[in-house]
Design a protein around this motif. Structure first.
Motif, mmCIF file in Angstrom:
data_model
loop_
_atom_site.group_PDB
_atom_site.id
_atom_site.type_symbol
_atom_site.label_atom_id
_atom_site.label_comp_id
_atom_site.label_asym_id
_atom_site.label_seq_id
_atom_site.Cartn_x
_atom_site.Cartn_y
_atom_site.Cartn_z
ATOM 1 N N SER A 30 21.599 27.875 41.467
ATOM 2 C CA SER A 30 23.052 27.745 41.342
ATOM 3 C C SER A 30 23.790 28.800 42.091
ATOM 4 N N SER A 31 22.740 30.132 42.245
ATOM 5 C CA SER A 31 23.520 31.291 42.796
ATOM 6 C C SER A 31 23.574 31.259 44.237
ATOM 7 N N TYR A 32 22.881 30.304 44.897
ATOM 8 C CA TYR A 32 23.047 30.281 46.314
ATOM 9 C C TYR A 32 23.738 28.878 46.975
ATOM 10 N N VAL A 33 24.407 28.963 48.135
ATOM 11 C CA VAL A 33 24.778 28.083 48.833
ATOM 12 C C VAL A 33 23.829 27.528 49.512
ATOM 13 N N MET A 34 23.717 25.938 49.706
ATOM 14 C CA MET A 34 22.362 25.427 50.373
ATOM 15 C C MET A 34 23.063 24.698 51.755
ATOM 16 N N GLY A 35 22.043 24.858 52.575
ATOM 17 C CA GLY A 35 22.485 24.210 53.955
ATOM 18 C C GLY A 35 21.321 23.416 54.263
ATOM 19 N N TRP A 36 21.622 22.520 55.256
ATOM 20 C CA TRP A 36 20.486 21.938 56.125
ATOM 21 C C TRP A 36 20.837 21.987 57.571
ATOM 22 N N PHE A 37 19.829 22.380 58.275
ATOM 23 C CA PHE A 37 19.690 22.434 59.695
ATOM 24 C C PHE A 37 18.618 21.598 60.296
ATOM 25 N N ARG A 38 18.762 21.420 61.418
ATOM 26 C CA ARG A 38 17.635 20.765 62.158
ATOM 27 C C ARG A 38 17.345 21.240 63.558
ATOM 28 N N ALA A 49 24.722 20.507 57.648
ATOM 29 C CA ALA A 49 25.441 20.485 56.462
ATOM 30 C C ALA A 49 25.426 21.692 55.466
ATOM 31 N N ALA A 50 26.319 21.968 54.719
ATOM 32 C CA ALA A 50 26.142 22.835 53.645
ATOM 33 C C ALA A 50 26.964 22.390 52.364
ATOM 34 N N ILE A 51 26.554 23.005 51.383
ATOM 35 C CA ILE A 51 27.317 22.757 50.236
ATOM 36 C C ILE A 51 27.378 23.902 49.157
ATOM 37 N N SER A 52 28.620 24.181 48.679
ATOM 38 C CA SER A 52 28.900 25.297 47.855
ATOM 39 C C SER A 52 28.019 25.477 46.333
ATOM 40 N N TRP A 53 28.155 26.656 45.923
ATOM 41 C CA TRP A 53 27.257 26.710 44.664
ATOM 42 C C TRP A 53 27.253 25.484 43.464
ATOM 43 N N SER A 77 17.338 22.077 40.414
ATOM 44 C CA SER A 77 16.999 22.869 41.509
ATOM 45 C C SER A 77 16.664 22.276 42.641
ATOM 46 N N THR A 78 17.511 21.062 43.034
ATOM 47 C CA THR A 78 17.235 20.366 44.195
ATOM 48 C C THR A 78 18.596 20.170 45.058
#
Length: 125
Positions: A30-38, A49-53, A77-78
């Motif tokens: 939860s301490s990380y912003v998560m992103g997807w790249f291609r 795309a990206a999503i906040s904490w 954690s997914t």
């Protein structure tokens, strides 16, 4: 250290859907912003795309708005990427990444510090 493992890719016909998953282990997810790249063959890696904490804010590339949805489950954690209405041009290796941005959202590419190994998405016409 954070380890990221993507899954859920595959071969799908145009118009189809997939749900990509990114399972994280290590430090507090939860301490990380998560992103997807291609990254498609012969092309540079691009932001998807990206999503906040907490998941309260999401960001999308124009090319996927309305078709892709990013989400996260901090208890598991997914992170997820639901990809709908797939097009042949969506064919690429999809990577998830974790960032600790210091200059606002969405994170800059260089702020993503951990990367998964990628999962292949192939869309046939």
């Amino acid at each position: 250290q954070v380890q990221l493992v993507e899954s859920g890719g595959g071969l799908v016909q145009a118009g189809g859907s997939l749900r990509l998953s990114c399972a994280a282990s290590g430090r507090t997810f939860s301490s990380y912003v998560m992103g997807w790249f291609r990254q498609a063959p012969g092309k540079e890696r691009e932001f998807v795309a990206a999503i906040s904490w907490s998941g309260g804010s999401t960001y999308y590339a124009e090319s996927v708005k309305g078709r892709f949805t990013i989400s996260r489950d901090n208890a598991k954690s997914t992170a997820y990427l639901q990809v709908n209405s797939l097009k042949p041009e969506d064919t690429a290796v999809y990577y998830c990444a974790a960032a600790q941005p210091k200059n606002g959202l969405p994170p800059r590419l260089r702020e993503y510090v951990y990367w998964g190994q990628g999962t292949q998405v192939t869309v046939s016409s």
